[in-house]
Structure formats: structure tokens, C-alpha cells
Design a protein around this motif. Structure first.
Motif, PDB file in Angstrom:
ATOM      1  N   THR A  80       2.204   8.940  -0.271  1.00 10.74           N
ATOM      2  CA  THR A  80       3.328   8.610   0.605  1.00 10.74           C
ATOM      3  C   THR A  80       3.665   7.150   0.396  1.00 10.74           C
ATOM      4  OG1 THR A  80       1.965   7.911   2.495  1.00 10.74           O
ATOM      5  CG2 THR A  80       2.502  10.259   2.332  1.00 10.74           C
ATOM      6  N   ALA A  81       4.939   6.820   0.516  1.00 13.70           N
ATOM      7  CA  ALA A  81       5.365   5.440   0.279  1.00 13.70           C
ATOM      8  C   ALA A  81       4.663   4.482   1.232  1.00 13.70           C
ATOM      9  CB  ALA A  81       6.879   5.328   0.426  1.00 13.70           C
ATOM     10  N   GLU A  82       4.518   4.896   2.501  1.00 18.73           N
ATOM     11  CA  GLU A  82       3.902   4.015   3.496  1.00 18.73           C
ATOM     12  C   GLU A  82       2.454   3.712   3.140  1.00 18.73           C
ATOM     13  OE1 GLU A  82       5.429   6.843   4.130  1.00 18.73           O
ATOM     14  OE2 GLU A  82       7.300   6.166   5.079  1.00 18.73           O
ATOM     15  N   CYS A  83       1.703   4.747   2.764  1.00 14.54           N
ATOM     16  CA  CYS A  83       0.293   4.558   2.441  1.00 14.54           C
ATOM     17  C   CYS A  83       0.134   3.697   1.194  1.00 14.54           C
ATOM     18  CB  CYS A  83      -0.402   5.907   2.232  1.00 14.54           C
ATOM     19  SG  CYS A  83      -2.154   5.762   1.814  1.00 14.54           S
ATOM     20  N   ILE A  84       0.950   3.950   0.178  1.00 18.55           N
ATOM     21  CA  ILE A  84       0.861   3.181  -1.064  1.00 18.55           C
ATOM     22  C   ILE A  84       1.160   1.717  -0.800  1.00 18.55           C
ATOM     23  CG2 ILE A  84       1.924   2.851  -3.332  1.00 18.55           C
ATOM     24  CD1 ILE A  84       2.363   5.965  -3.300  1.00 18.55           C
ATOM     25  N   ASP A  85       2.180   1.440  -0.009  1.00 15.84           N
ATOM     26  CA  ASP A  85       2.517   0.055   0.308  1.00 15.84           C
ATOM     27  C   ASP A  85       1.370  -0.624   1.046  1.00 15.84           C
ATOM     28  OD1 ASP A  85       4.912   0.595  -0.855  1.00 15.84           O
ATOM     29  OD2 ASP A  85       6.154   0.033   0.852  1.00 15.84           O
ATOM     30  N   GLU A  86       0.741   0.086   1.991  1.00 14.13           N
ATOM     31  CA  GLU A  86      -0.375  -0.487   2.738  1.00 14.13           C
ATOM     32  C   GLU A  86      -1.548  -0.813   1.817  1.00 14.13           C
ATOM     33  OE1 GLU A  86      -1.433   2.270   5.767  1.00 14.13           O
ATOM     34  OE2 GLU A  86       0.443   2.037   6.893  1.00 14.13           O
ATOM     35  N   VAL A  87      -1.838   0.103   0.892  1.00 12.33           N
ATOM     36  CA  VAL A  87      -2.963  -0.106  -0.024  1.00 12.33           C
ATOM     37  C   VAL A  87      -2.701  -1.284  -0.948  1.00 12.33           C
ATOM     38  CG1 VAL A  87      -4.212   0.888  -1.976  1.00 12.33           C
ATOM     39  CG2 VAL A  87      -3.812   2.262   0.061  1.00 12.33           C
ATOM     40  N   VAL A  88      -1.493  -1.389  -1.471  1.00 15.97           N
ATOM     41  CA  VAL A  88      -1.181  -2.501  -2.375  1.00 15.97           C
ATOM     42  C   VAL A  88      -1.215  -3.824  -1.627  1.00 15.97           C
ATOM     43  CG1 VAL A  88       0.571  -3.508  -3.883  1.00 15.97           C
ATOM     44  CG2 VAL A  88       0.107  -1.056  -3.988  1.00 15.97           C
ATOM     45  N   ALA A 139       3.940   5.371  -7.367  1.00 14.02           N
ATOM     46  CA  ALA A 139       5.069   4.483  -7.609  1.00 14.02           C
ATOM     47  C   ALA A 139       5.141   3.440  -6.503  1.00 14.02           C
ATOM     48  CB  ALA A 139       6.367   5.282  -7.660  1.00 14.02           C
ATOM     49  N   LEU A 140       5.830   2.346  -6.771  1.00 14.69           N
ATOM     50  CA  LEU A 140       5.971   1.270  -5.792  1.00 14.69           C
ATOM     51  C   LEU A 140       7.409   1.198  -5.301  1.00 14.69           C
ATOM     52  CD1 LEU A 140       3.277   0.459  -7.227  1.00 14.69           C
ATOM     53  CD2 LEU A 140       3.958  -1.912  -6.911  1.00 14.69           C
ATOM     54  N   SER A 141       7.561   0.845  -4.038  1.00 13.00           N
ATOM     55  CA  SER A 141       8.907   0.607  -3.518  1.00 13.00           C
ATOM     56  C   SER A 141       9.425  -0.709  -4.084  1.00 13.00           C
ATOM     57  CB  SER A 141       8.863   0.527  -1.992  1.00 13.00           C
ATOM     58  OG  SER A 141       8.154  -0.637  -1.572  1.00 13.00           O
ATOM     59  N   SER A 142      10.751  -0.858  -4.093  1.00 14.37           N
ATOM     60  CA  SER A 142      11.346  -2.100  -4.603  1.00 14.37           C
ATOM     61  C   SER A 142      10.918  -3.286  -3.755  1.00 14.37           C
ATOM     62  CB  SER A 142      12.870  -1.984  -4.625  1.00 14.37           C
ATOM     63  OG  SER A 142      13.369  -1.702  -3.333  1.00 14.37           O
ATOM     64  N   ASP A 160       8.875  -6.546  -5.189  1.00  6.22           N
ATOM     65  CA  ASP A 160       9.299  -7.937  -4.972  1.00  6.22           C
ATOM     66  C   ASP A 160       8.160  -8.758  -4.373  1.00  6.22           C
ATOM     67  OD1 ASP A 160      11.781  -7.284  -5.924  1.00  6.22           O
ATOM     68  OD2 ASP A 160      12.703  -7.069  -3.935  1.00  6.22           O
ATOM     69  N   ARG A 161       7.399  -8.147  -3.472  1.00  9.75           N
ATOM     70  CA  ARG A 161       6.276  -8.842  -2.835  1.00  9.75           C
ATOM     71  C   ARG A 161       5.235  -9.222  -3.884  1.00  9.75           C
ATOM     72  NH1 ARG A 161       2.506 -11.143  -1.067  1.00  9.75           N
ATOM     73  NH2 ARG A 161       1.098 -10.576   0.631  1.00  9.75           N
ATOM     74  N   CYS A 162       4.925  -8.323  -4.808  1.00 15.38           N
ATOM     75  CA  CYS A 162       3.962  -8.615  -5.875  1.00 15.38           C
ATOM     76  C   CYS A 162       4.508  -9.714  -6.788  1.00 15.38           C
ATOM     77  CB  CYS A 162       3.662  -7.358  -6.684  1.00 15.38           C
ATOM     78  SG  CYS A 162       2.763  -6.084  -5.770  1.00 15.38           S
ATOM     79  N   HIS A 163       5.808  -9.636  -7.098  1.00 16.89           N
ATOM     80  CA  HIS A 163       6.427 -10.643  -7.962  1.00 16.89           C
ATOM     81  C   HIS A 163       6.357 -12.021  -7.323  1.00 16.89           C
ATOM     82  CE1 HIS A 163       9.124 -12.226 -11.020  1.00 16.89           C
ATOM     83  NE2 HIS A 163       9.854 -12.758 -10.050  1.00 16.89           N
ATOM     84  N   GLU A 164       6.641 -12.097  -6.020  1.00 19.31           N
ATOM     85  CA  GLU A 164       6.578 -13.374  -5.308  1.00 19.31           C
ATOM     86  C   GLU A 164       5.166 -13.945  -5.299  1.00 19.31           C
ATOM     87  OE1 GLU A 164       8.066 -12.322  -1.513  1.00 19.31           O
ATOM     88  OE2 GLU A 164      10.150 -12.067  -2.196  1.00 19.31           O
ATOM     89  N   ALA A 165       4.172 -13.050  -5.263  1.00 17.27           N
ATOM     90  CA  ALA A 165       2.775 -13.484  -5.253  1.00 17.27           C
ATOM     91  C   ALA A 165       2.273 -13.824  -6.652  1.00 17.27           C
ATOM     92  CB  ALA A 165       1.896 -12.399  -4.635  1.00 17.27           C
ATOM     93  N   GLY A 166       3.113 -13.602  -7.665  1.00 13.29           N
ATOM     94  CA  GLY A 166       2.709 -13.886  -9.034  1.00 13.29           C
ATOM     95  C   GLY A 166       1.716 -12.882  -9.583  1.00 13.29           C
ATOM     96  N   GLY A 179       9.140   3.260 -11.075  1.00  8.66           N
ATOM     97  CA  GLY A 179       8.921   2.025 -10.335  1.00  8.66           C
ATOM     98  C   GLY A 179      10.222   1.281 -10.096  1.00  8.66           C
ATOM     99  N   ALA A 180      10.136   0.232  -9.315  1.00  4.52           N
ATOM    100  CA  ALA A 180      11.317  -0.582  -9.045  1.00  4.52           C
ATOM    101  C   ALA A 180      11.711  -1.347 -10.309  1.00  4.52           C
ATOM    102  CB  ALA A 180      11.025  -1.544  -7.899  1.00  4.52           C
ATOM    103  N   GLU A 181      12.917  -1.866 -10.307  1.00  2.79           N
ATOM    104  CA  GLU A 181      13.422  -2.617 -11.458  1.00  2.79           C
ATOM    105  C   GLU A 181      12.516  -3.818 -11.726  1.00  2.79           C
ATOM    106  OE1 GLU A 181      17.518  -4.917 -12.853  1.00  2.79           O
ATOM    107  OE2 GLU A 181      17.461  -3.744 -11.002  1.00  2.79           O
ATOM    108  N   GLY A 182      12.234  -4.069 -12.997  1.00  2.00           N
ATOM    109  CA  GLY A 182      11.410  -5.207 -13.366  1.00  2.00           C
ATOM    110  C   GLY A 182       9.926  -4.918 -13.431  1.00  2.00           C
ATOM    111  N   VAL A 183       9.513  -3.651 -13.227  1.00  2.00           N
ATOM    112  CA  VAL A 183       8.101  -3.285 -13.282  1.00  2.00           C
ATOM    113  C   VAL A 183       7.809  -2.576 -14.599  1.00  2.00           C
ATOM    114  CG1 VAL A 183       6.285  -1.873 -12.233  1.00  2.00           C
ATOM    115  CG2 VAL A 183       7.915  -3.087 -10.781  1.00  2.00           C
ATOM    116  N   SER A 184       6.754  -2.980 -15.279  1.00  2.00           N
ATOM    117  CA  SER A 184       6.374  -2.343 -16.535  1.00  2.00           C
ATOM    118  C   SER A 184       5.767  -0.974 -16.273  1.00  2.00           C
ATOM    119  CB  SER A 184       5.359  -3.215 -17.281  1.00  2.00           C
ATOM    120  OG  SER A 184       5.928  -4.440 -17.684  1.00  2.00           O
TER     121      SER A 184
END
Length: 346
Positions: free
Chosen positions: A109-117, A134-137, A141-147, A158-163
Motif C-alpha cells: 500500500t502506498a501509505e505503508c511504503i511511504d512510512e517504511v521509507v 513503487a514510491l510516490s512522487s 522528492d523527500r529522498c532527493h531533498e535528503a540526498g 516510480g516517480a519522475e527522476g527515479v532510476s
């Protein structure tokens, strides 16, 4: 023999250096993955460390270097044979490059995946590999901001910009359809996986494209959600009703195809492939067992792992590197569960 010490007394790298007769930086190099130290120096340092009971402080080293040498690996399920084997290969490949792996389980589920990440990010990981999820957009963005770079393994949604690294699922599904049609099948059914998975979507789309090119439509469709019991129920449902049942079934992965074969042979008493052909997807080890002898599309796990690790380390070492999306070919492995058309070889 290691010296016994009070638990509160911490042995330092300086003490190890003095005992080994080397510099403190040499001790650091010996215990830093990827750093160079001569075999003679490494042996002296490790002997001294054992004698003193020294263990390097990985967390402290991470604070100094800015690198934890840890990759977070999130996966939704392990009952499919493909994932335990692939994840073992991923872990071994990353460890060979000096990284450790933390595995986190998530529900689909999107909610569970987001919580785990979000939890993974709290561990200050150097990167995240998302296998079968898969990851939500927003989370991307949160992972990208964290480097923290992210690579999707066996997913492409995946969201745009994800390998991402996956098989060419559309082409695999199309190839399965062409093989069954060439074998003279007219009533071709499909058992789907989890509806929102990019792997499932691509495989079904490929099959439908092959059928459409020959003026055919799906004879029947069931949903197994990549679960064995649900796949069994879906198989039974395909043969219920007054009309003829399918003469071929393409199943979205091997795990469910085994369930389909068990029902077709064991419960319905039909012959495979004389009455019904069955094709899977993955080519996990049991597919080659005599009990299944499953014709299937092979996922190239070794190449998928190599590409995933290369992309991950490239993005860690080169912040700002462009994302890459890799789709590997899926050769058809011909065995005995499907009628073999004239002129086809594996």
C-alpha cells in the motif's frame, strides 16, 4: 588471545596502532571498506585488534565521512521464489563493494511504503533500493531533498527522476502470446498478479497485443495477486461455467503458475500440455523441477542485480547523476508445460 577488559573500557584505534607498530591512519585504512593497506600491515593490525578486543566504531566513522556505507532495501513480499534469490544476490554484490544492507518489509500500500521509507531515511542510509514496490512522487522528492538516491528493482512505475531496473515485461508477455498462438491455441486465458504492479501491467499488455495482432481476445482472466491460494482460486474459476475452458493459460509469475498447474492436473484431471498449456514468468529454480517442467520467461536476475548496484553506486559517488531506466530482455525457456510450435527452440 584477546585480553579481557571491563565492558565500560573502550579500546581505541590509537591503542591498536601502538600495539601493531603502525600509524593510527593505517588502522583506519584496514577497517575501512575499499581503502588500501598492505597484506603485512593488515595482518599486524587485525592481530593487535583481536588481542586487545578492539572493534571499529562504524557509526563514528560514518559521522566523520558523511557515509554510513548502508543501503536500505525495502521489499513487499518474499514468498515468490524470485525475490529471496535476487535479494541474496543484491546483498552479496553490495557487500563486495563495501556496503551493508538493512532489509525492511512493507505491505503493498502506498501509505505503508511511504512510512517504511521514511523510517529507512532515519538510519542515515546512503541509498535505497525498492524491490517489488513503487514510491510516490512526494516520497521521491523527500529522498532527493535528503540526498539519498533511489533505485527501483523489478518495478518501473516510480516517480519522475527515479532510476529503475526491470525486465522488458511487455515484450515478455507478447512473446508468451506469440508462442501460444503459434502452438495452435485459440482459447488463451491470463492470471494477473497485483493489479497496480508495473510488472503485471506490462505482461498483460504484451499478451493482449499479441492476441490482438492475430484477431483474438482473452478467453478468460483471473487475478492471483502474486499469491498461491488466490492463483488456485483464479484457475478454478477459469474452468467453471457452461462453455469450454481455456486451452492455454499465461500466468503473471512462476509462483502462481505452479498453483495453476496443481489445479489443472491435480484437481481437474487435465493433461498438460495436451489439454491445457501453461506458461509462467521468472524462471525460478522449481520451474525446472520434473514435477512442474514449466515453460516460462526468464528474468535475468544476475544482470538485474549488476545494473542495480552499478546505478546505485554511481548515484552515491556522483550526486546529480542522471537517473537511468533499464529494461532487460526476457528469453523464453521452453520446457514441457506448453505445446511447442514447429520451428521454436529455447
Amino acid at each position: 588471545m584477546a585480553m579481557r577488559r571491563d565492558a565500560s573500557e573502550k579500546v581505541t584505534s590509537l591503542q591498536v596502532a601502538k600495539r601493531a607498530g603502525v600509524s593510527q591512519s593505517a588502522v583506519s585504512r584496514v577497517f575501512t571498506p575499499g581503502a588500501s593497506a598492505s597484506p603485512a600491515t593488515a595482518e599486524k593490525v587485525r592481530n593487535a585488534a583481536r588481542e586487545l578486543g578492539y572493534r571499529p566504531n562504524v557509526l563514528a566513522r560514518a559521522m566523520v565521512s558523511g557515509r554510513s556505507q548502508i543501503i536500505g532495501l525495502v521489499v513487499a513480499y518474499l514468498d515468490n521464489y524470485f525475490y529471496p534469490e535476487a535479494l541474496e544476490k543484491l546483498s552479496n554484490a553490495l557487500q563486495a563493494r563495501g556496503y551493508h544492507v538493512l532489509v525492511f518489509m512493507a505491505r503493498q500500500t502506498a501509505e505503508c511504503i511511504d512510512e517504511v521509507v521514511e523510517e529507512i531515511l532515519d538510519y542515515q542510509v546512503d541509498g535505497i533500493i525498492a524491490a517489488s514496490v513503487a514510491l510516490s512522487s512526494q516520497l521521491s522528492d523527500r529522498c532527493h531533498e535528503a540526498g539519498v538516491p533511489v533505485v527501483l528493482f523489478n518495478r518501473t512505475d516510480g516517480a519522475e527522476g527515479v532510476s529503475s531496473v526491470a525486465s522488458d515485461n511487455f515484450e515478455g508477455g507478447r512473446l508468451a502470446g506469440e508462442f501460444l498462438i503459434a502452438g495452435g491455441h485459440q482459447r488463451i486465458a491470463y492470471i494477473a498478479g497485483w493489479e497496480k504492479a508495473s510488472t503485471q501491467v506490462g505482461r498483460e499488455a504484451g499478451l493482449r497485443a499479441a492476441l490482438g495482432a492475430h484477431g483474438l481476445a482473452l478467453h478468460g482472466r483471473g487475478v492471483g495477486n502474486f499469491r498461491m491460494e488466490e492463483a488456485k482460486a483464479a484457475t478454478r474459476a477459469l474452468f467453471e461455467g457452461p462453455g469450454p475452458g481455456p486451452d492455454a493459460i499465461f500466468v503473471a509469475n512462476d509462483h502462481m503458475a505452479f498453483a495453476a498447474l496443481d489445479v489443472v492436473r491435480g484437481e481437474l484431471g487435465l493433461r498438460v500440455p495436451e489439454d491445457v498449456s501453461v506458461i509462467g514468468f521468472d524462471d525460478v529454480p522449481p520451474a525446472a523441477w520434473a514435477a512442474y517442467d514449466l515453460t516460462t520467461l526468464r528474468q535475468r536476475a544476475n544482470r538485474m542485480v549488476e545494473q542495480t548496484v552499478d546505478i546505485m553506486l554511481e548515484q552515491i559517488d556522483t550526486p546529480g547523476a542522471q537517473p537511468r531506466n533499464v529494461a532487460l530482455d526476457t528469453p523464453l525457456v521452453i520446457r514441457g508445460s506448453a505445446r511447442i510450435p514447429k520451428g521454436w527452440t529455447s
